[in-house]
Design an enzyme around this catalytic site. Structure first.
Site, PDB file in Angstrom:
ATOM      1  CG  ASP A 147      27.331 -37.038 -23.194  1.00 46.87           C
ATOM      2  OD1 ASP A 147      27.584 -36.072 -23.465  1.00 46.87           O
ATOM      3  OD2 ASP A 147      26.400 -37.594 -23.594  1.00 46.87           O
TER       4      ASP A 147
ATOM      5  CB  SER B 265      25.069 -36.596 -19.925  1.00 46.37           C
ATOM      6  OG  SER B 265      25.661 -37.365 -20.963  1.00 46.37           O
ATOM      7  CB  SER B 266      20.582 -39.358 -16.651  1.00 47.63           C
ATOM      8  OG  SER B 266      19.638 -39.789 -17.765  1.00 47.63           O
TER       9      SER B 266
ATOM     10  N   GLY C 229      18.992 -34.377 -21.659  1.00 53.28           N
ATOM     11  CA  GLY C 229      20.144 -33.640 -22.419  1.00 53.28           C
ATOM     12  C   GLY C 229      21.296 -33.383 -21.291  1.00 53.28           C
TER      13      GLY C 229
ATOM     14  CD  GLU D  78      24.665 -29.743 -27.518  1.00 52.52           C
ATOM     15  OE1 GLU D  78      25.070 -30.946 -27.242  1.00 52.52           O
ATOM     16  OE2 GLU D  78      24.374 -28.953 -26.736  1.00 52.52           O
ATOM     17  CG  HIS D  79      23.816 -33.254 -32.297  1.00 51.48           C
ATOM     18  ND1 HIS D  79      23.481 -34.536 -32.318  1.00 51.48           N
ATOM     19  CD2 HIS D  79      22.699 -32.526 -31.772  1.00 51.48           C
ATOM     20  CE1 HIS D  79      22.366 -34.632 -31.628  1.00 51.48           C
ATOM     21  NE2 HIS D  79      21.640 -33.657 -31.141  1.00 51.48           N
TER      22      HIS D  79
ATOM     23  CG  ASP E  49      29.974 -35.628 -29.322  1.00 52.66           C
ATOM     24  OD1 ASP E  49      29.203 -35.893 -29.984  1.00 52.66           O
ATOM     25  OD2 ASP E  49      29.957 -36.276 -28.160  1.00 52.66           O
TER      26      ASP E  49
HETATM   27  P1  ADP Z   1      20.074 -38.422 -21.130  1.00 52.08           P
HETATM   28  O1  ADP Z   1      21.240 -39.101 -21.189  1.00 52.08           O
HETATM   29  O2  ADP Z   1      19.932 -37.109 -22.054  1.00 52.08           O
HETATM   30  O3  ADP Z   1      19.792 -38.091 -19.829  1.00 52.08           O
HETATM   31  P2  ADP Z   1      19.130 -40.781 -22.446  1.00 52.08           P
HETATM   32  O4  ADP Z   1      17.850 -40.915 -23.324  1.00 52.08           O
HETATM   33  O5  ADP Z   1      20.463 -40.796 -23.250  1.00 52.08           O
HETATM   34  O6  ADP Z   1      19.176 -39.428 -21.868  1.00 52.08           O
HETATM   35  O7  ADP Z   1      19.223 -41.844 -21.373  1.00 52.08           O
HETATM   36  C1  ADP Z   1      18.312 -41.816 -20.268  1.00 52.08           C
HETATM   37  C2  ADP Z   1      17.953 -43.087 -19.903  1.00 52.08           C
HETATM   38  O8  ADP Z   1      18.995 -43.327 -18.666  1.00 52.08           O
HETATM   39  C3  ADP Z   1      16.702 -43.248 -18.915  1.00 52.08           C
HETATM   40  O9  ADP Z   1      15.392 -43.598 -20.008  1.00 52.08           O
HETATM   41  C4  ADP Z   1      17.056 -44.559 -17.847  1.00 52.08           C
HETATM   42  O10 ADP Z   1      16.944 -45.643 -18.571  1.00 52.08           O
HETATM   43  C5  ADP Z   1      18.586 -44.093 -17.662  1.00 52.08           C
HETATM   44  N1  ADP Z   1      18.373 -43.336 -16.443  1.00 52.08           N
HETATM   45  C6  ADP Z   1      18.782 -42.138 -16.341  1.00 52.08           C
HETATM   46  N2  ADP Z   1      18.725 -41.804 -14.741  1.00 52.08           N
HETATM   47  C7  ADP Z   1      18.537 -42.992 -14.345  1.00 52.08           C
HETATM   48  C8  ADP Z   1      18.425 -43.422 -12.983  1.00 52.08           C
HETATM   49  N3  ADP Z   1      18.549 -42.465 -11.866  1.00 52.08           N
HETATM   50  N4  ADP Z   1      18.268 -44.889 -12.758  1.00 52.08           N
HETATM   51  C9  ADP Z   1      17.962 -45.578 -13.886  1.00 52.08           C
HETATM   52  N5  ADP Z   1      18.076 -45.340 -14.843  1.00 52.08           N
HETATM   53  C10 ADP Z   1      18.255 -43.964 -15.165  1.00 52.08           C
HETATM   54  P1  NG1 Z   2      22.831 -36.866 -24.292  1.00 52.97           P
HETATM   55  O1  NG1 Z   2      21.744 -36.052 -24.563  1.00 52.97           O
HETATM   56  O2  NG1 Z   2      23.417 -36.645 -23.381  1.00 52.97           O
HETATM   57  O3  NG1 Z   2      22.146 -38.387 -24.644  1.00 52.97           O
HETATM   58  C1  NG1 Z   2      24.333 -36.926 -26.567  1.00 52.97           C
HETATM   59  C2  NG1 Z   2      25.262 -37.863 -26.992  1.00 52.97           C
HETATM   60  C3  NG1 Z   2      26.690 -36.876 -27.183  1.00 52.97           C
HETATM   61  C4  NG1 Z   2      26.417 -35.642 -27.953  1.00 52.97           C
HETATM   62  C5  NG1 Z   2      25.129 -34.947 -27.670  1.00 52.97           C
HETATM   63  C6  NG1 Z   2      24.959 -33.894 -28.628  1.00 52.97           C
HETATM   64  C7  NG1 Z   2      25.628 -40.084 -25.954  1.00 52.97           C
HETATM   65  C8  NG1 Z   2      25.926 -40.897 -25.141  1.00 52.97           C
HETATM   66  N1  NG1 Z   2      25.613 -38.763 -25.961  1.00 52.97           N
HETATM   67  O4  NG1 Z   2      24.003 -36.555 -25.476  1.00 52.97           O
HETATM   68  O5  NG1 Z   2      27.784 -37.525 -27.533  1.00 52.97           O
HETATM   69  O6  NG1 Z   2      26.570 -36.099 -29.278  1.00 52.97           O
HETATM   70  O7  NG1 Z   2      24.043 -35.886 -27.751  1.00 52.97           O
HETATM   71  O8  NG1 Z   2      25.936 -32.979 -28.850  1.00 52.97           O
HETATM   72  O9  NG1 Z   2      25.535 -40.626 -27.274  1.00 52.97           O
HETATM   73 MG    MG Z   3      22.267 -39.908 -23.028  1.00 53.12          MG
END
Ligand code: ADP
Ligand code: NG1
Ligand code: MG
Length: 462
Positions: A190, A145-146, A143, A49-50, A52
């Site tokens: 991701d 990676s949406s 977390g 984690e953290h 890459d």
């Molecule tokens: P993670 O990558 O950990 O899921 P992030 O904070 O990096 O979290 O990204 C989340 C953002 O991605 C949401 O606030 C939204 O803007 C976008 N997102 C995720 N899933 C969807 C979806 N199904 N439809 C639209 N936007 C989405």
């Molecule tokens: P998430 O939690 O999916 O947004 C982020 C970074 C990764 C990596 C991890 C921690 C982006 C797109 N993703 O992931 O590159 O650093 O945190 O291991 O910035």
């Molecule tokens: Mg993300």
């Protein structure tokens, strides 16, 4: 193969509940049927984690939860974006007028990161307009990676809508770069796993050059995801970039101390390579060259012999420009320790055949527990909800448990013996979700055992 483009698969849309629903919503929105669908999966990071963005290898696998976009080209030169979830409003913009506002991480900007990244990479004067309907099943800001699944799905859709073809590796690199348009300075894990994943396999992802190799997980091991239900949007706060900046600063201060040309070295992994030491020696070097107390701006500027303006221009990011406290010792120590744990995790998996199942599981579990402790105590990217969840998982039958993804909320991944998944989930429901601010019903969608799925692909109606 990573050098091949993503697969184009045929799908019987009528026989597929999800795709039928997306097609119907597309018809309703745009008055015609989609021409194709792009799909990109989320991921769970098993360990690493953290690190890459410091240049170190990580060990994720793609999960079933994904982003699917239904697409049809249009001749109006407009990108029309809609979402099956009404929480996310429609948006449209001319293909040549796309601007991403870092101060407002709206959902459509993630899509437009992928669009713009591909547009720039293809070097097209202009790209085709597209009607797009997005449908996502990855819990957002948790977390898994949406965000990257969205960026990768948009990148893949844009490539195909413009009748181009690129390798999975190139797509991963382009999408890793362009997700930074939203403001977060992520590594590339991701987007890499979203494109390079294969069904049934976890992957060791290495950088520079980007490559993915198979990691065979022990047969008796299940990886169960549980959601702490605390959300954290990485682009909406400076937590994430602050860690990137602290690692960059630690690199420079350590490089200067060792008499290296520190201005050209930006990642802890590069420093490591230049010094030619082993990871445990790098941990010792941190202990010898950095102090535990946080550094302030004056101190780092004086150590590097630079003015505050140079620090801002060459080390800090837009949203950390005013930062004045940097925990260099703790962040660097986490990174080298975590990089070593990834190597050990992989080695234990490789040697799994020679050890008993219980022994292998307990070694992997210990590495996951150490990873969580380091994220919590040194990297400070956990939160009370996650710490409580991880503790609960360990008391409910997990052999190892840790936060996954960036943290500050989101999910934990737990190593659970295959035969004990059901008992584990039942206990967690009673012990964690009963008290959670949300209903038990939500708990049902907040726990799932994962199977590594294949990476991003295109689908055409059969
Ligand atoms: P993670 O990558 O950990 O899921 P992030 O904070 O990096 O979290 O990204 C989340 C953002 O991605 C949401 O606030 C939204 O803007 C976008 N997102 C995720 N899933 C969807 C979806 N199904 N439809 C639209 N936007 C989405
Ligand atoms: P998430 O939690 O999916 O947004 C982020 C970074 C990764 C990596 C991890 C921690 C982006 C797109 N993703 O992931 O590159 O650093 O945190 O291991 O910035
Ligand atoms: Mg993300």
């Amino acid at each position: 193969m990573a050098t091949e483009p993503p697969k184009i698969l045929e799908i019987d849309v009528n026989a597929n509940e999800r795709f039928s629903r997306i097609k119907a919503a597309f018809l309703c929105k745009f008055g015609r049927a989609p021409e194709f669908y792009a799909r990109a999966p989320g991921r769970v990071n098993l360990i690493g984690e953290h690190i890459d963005y410091c240049g170190y290898a990580v060990l994720p696998m793609a999960i079933e939860q994904d982003i699917v976009t239904a697409v049809a080209e249009n001749t109006s030169g407009i990108v029309n974006l809609a979402n099956t979830n009404s929480v996310y409003p429609d948006y449209n913009v001319a293909v040549d007028k796309v601007v991403i506002d870092k101060s407002q991480p709206h959902w459509y900007y993630y899509f437009l990161c992928g669009f713009l990244g591909l547009k720039e990479h293809l070097g097209e004067v202009t790209c085709h307009g597209m009607d797009c309907l997005v449908d996502g099943t990855i819990p957002p800001s948790s977390g898994l990676s949406s965000s990257s699944a969205m960026v990768c799905c948009a990148g893949l859709a844009t490539m195909h809508a413009n009748h181009k073809s690129m390798s999975k590796v190139t797509l991963a690199e382009v999408c890793a770069r362009c997700e930074r348009y939203i403001g977060t300075e992520g590594g590339g894990m991701d987007q890499s796993i979203s494109f390079l994943a294969e069904a049934g396999k976890a992957k060791l992802i290495e950088f520079n050059p980007l490559r993915a190799s198979d990691v065979r997980l022990p047969g008796g091991a299940a990886f169960v995801i549980t959601n702490s239900l605390a959300q954290m949007n990485k682009a909406a706060s400076s937590h994430f970039n602050m860690r990137v900046v602290e690692c960059r600063l630690a690199t420079k201060v350590m490089a200067k101390t060792k008499g290296l040309a520190w201005r050209n070295i930006t990642k802890l992994g590069e420093l490591h390579e230049k010094l030619g030491l082993e990871l445990p020696e790098m941990v010792r070097l941190v202990e010898e060259t950095l102090h535990c107390e946080p550094y302030n701006r004056d101190e780092v500027c004086s150590l590097l012999g630079i003015a505050s303006e140079e620090l801002e221009a060459s080390v800090l990011s837009e949203n950390t420009r005013d930062a004045n406290s940097f925990k260099l010792y703790q962040r660097a120590k986490h990174v080298f320790g975590e990089a070593a744990r990834v190597q050990q995790f992989r080695r234990v998996c490789q040697e799994a055949q020679s050890g008993s199942d219980a022994e292998v599981m307990s070694r992997l579990g210990e590495l996951m527990n150490d990873s969580h402790a380091s994220c919590r105590d040194l990297y400070e990217c956990s939160c009370p909800e996650l710490d409580k969840l991880v503790e609960c998982c360990l008391k409910s039958g997990a052999v190892g448990s840790r936060l996954t993804g960036a943290g500050w909320g989101g999910c934990a991944v737990s190593l659970v013996p295959v035969g004990e998944i059901e008992a584990f989930q039942l206990l967690l429901k009673e012990r964690f979700y009963v008290e959670a601010p949300h209903s038990r019903l939500l708990a049902y969608n907040s726990m799932f055992a994962t199977q590594p799925v294949m990476g991003a692909a295109l689908y055409k109606e059969a």
